[in-house]
Design a protein around this motif. Structure first.
Motif, short mmCIF file in Angstrom:
data_model
loop_
_atom_site.label_atom_id
_atom_site.label_comp_id
_atom_site.label_asym_id
_atom_site.label_seq_id
_atom_site.Cartn_x
_atom_site.Cartn_y
_atom_site.Cartn_z
N ASP A 62 0.84 -1.20 0.00
CA ASP A 62 0.00 0.00 0.00
C ASP A 62 0.87 1.25 0.00
OD1 ASP A 62 -2.37 -1.53 0.11
OD2 ASP A 62 -2.06 -1.82 2.26
N HIS A 63 0.63 2.13 -0.97
CA HIS A 63 1.43 3.33 -1.16
C HIS A 63 0.76 4.61 -0.68
CE1 HIS A 63 4.84 1.69 -3.49
NE2 HIS A 63 3.97 0.72 -3.71
N TRP A 64 -0.57 4.63 -0.68
CA TRP A 64 -1.28 5.83 -0.27
C TRP A 64 -2.69 5.44 0.13
CZ3 TRP A 64 -2.56 10.48 -3.97
CH2 TRP A 64 -2.63 11.67 -3.23
N VAL A 65 -3.13 5.93 1.29
CA VAL A 65 -4.45 5.63 1.83
C VAL A 65 -5.07 6.97 2.23
CG1 VAL A 65 -5.70 4.34 3.60
CG2 VAL A 65 -3.54 3.43 2.71
N VAL A 66 -6.15 7.35 1.54
CA VAL A 66 -6.77 8.67 1.76
C VAL A 66 -8.28 8.49 1.85
CG1 VAL A 66 -6.94 11.03 0.88
CG2 VAL A 66 -4.97 9.62 0.22
N TRP A 67 -8.90 9.22 2.79
CA TRP A 67 -10.36 9.17 2.91
C TRP A 67 -10.89 10.54 3.32
CZ3 TRP A 67 -6.91 6.95 6.24
CH2 TRP A 67 -6.93 7.38 7.56
N ASN A 68 -12.20 10.66 3.27
CA ASN A 68 -12.91 11.91 3.56
C ASN A 68 -12.46 13.06 2.65
OD1 ASN A 68 -14.41 10.57 5.46
ND2 ASN A 68 -13.29 11.38 7.22
N VAL A 69 -12.16 12.70 1.40
CA VAL A 69 -11.90 13.72 0.38
C VAL A 69 -13.27 14.33 0.04
CG1 VAL A 69 -11.07 14.14 -1.97
CG2 VAL A 69 -9.95 12.40 -0.53
#
Length: 151
Positions: A62-69
């Motif tokens: 996993d390289h990037w984990v983003v949420w609530n954009v």
């Protein structure tokens, strides 16, 4: 699922990701363009991973984990400051983006975008597994952009 799309002006789907976005180069995220977010979406989530890492690393990396954009986000700029969203921990043990860094041969990287019917309550140490569990049952639409990176 839906008309959600994810593109990058830095590379076409299935093509080579420029080296500047690599972990040992500038290590900044490539710019991304989002379109077709469902009207009823409450937030967006993004996971960037490397399924080709299974052989050398023993897992999908996993390289990037983003949420609530925010759902009205149309552009994620290069070297994005995710102040309006939340970033989790990648498999480098870092918070935020960790660029491609294949240890052996060329790998394919997946940028998976999800439109969700909710916002998420996850802590900053959340990883991709945590995010995938949290979005279960909340995905209104999803799309994928893929790029390769040389070893």
């Amino acid at each position: 699922m839906g008309d959600l799309t994810l593109k990058s002006p830095a590379f076409d789907d299935g093509e080579r990701i420029p080296e500047t976005y690599g972990y040992t180069d500038a290590n900044v995220n490539p710019p991304l363009e989002i379109d077709g977010v469902p009207d009823d979406a409450e937030s967006l989530a993004l996971i960037v991973d490397d399924p080709d890492a299974k052989e050398p690393a023993g897992k999908v990396w996993d390289h990037w984990v983003v949420w609530n954009v925010p759902p009205e986000t149309a552009t994620i700029p290069e070297d994005w400051d995710a102040a309006d969203a939340s970033e989790g921990t990648n498999d480098f043990g870092d918070h935020g983006y960790g660029g491609p860094n294949p240890p052996d041969t060329e790998h394919t990287y997946r940028f998976e975008l999800y439109a969700l019917d909710t916002t998420l309550e996850l802590g900053p140490d959340a990883d991709a597994d945590d995010l995938e569990s949290a979005i279960e049952g909340h995905v209104l639409a999803q799309t994928r952009l893929e790029g390769t990176y040389p070893a």
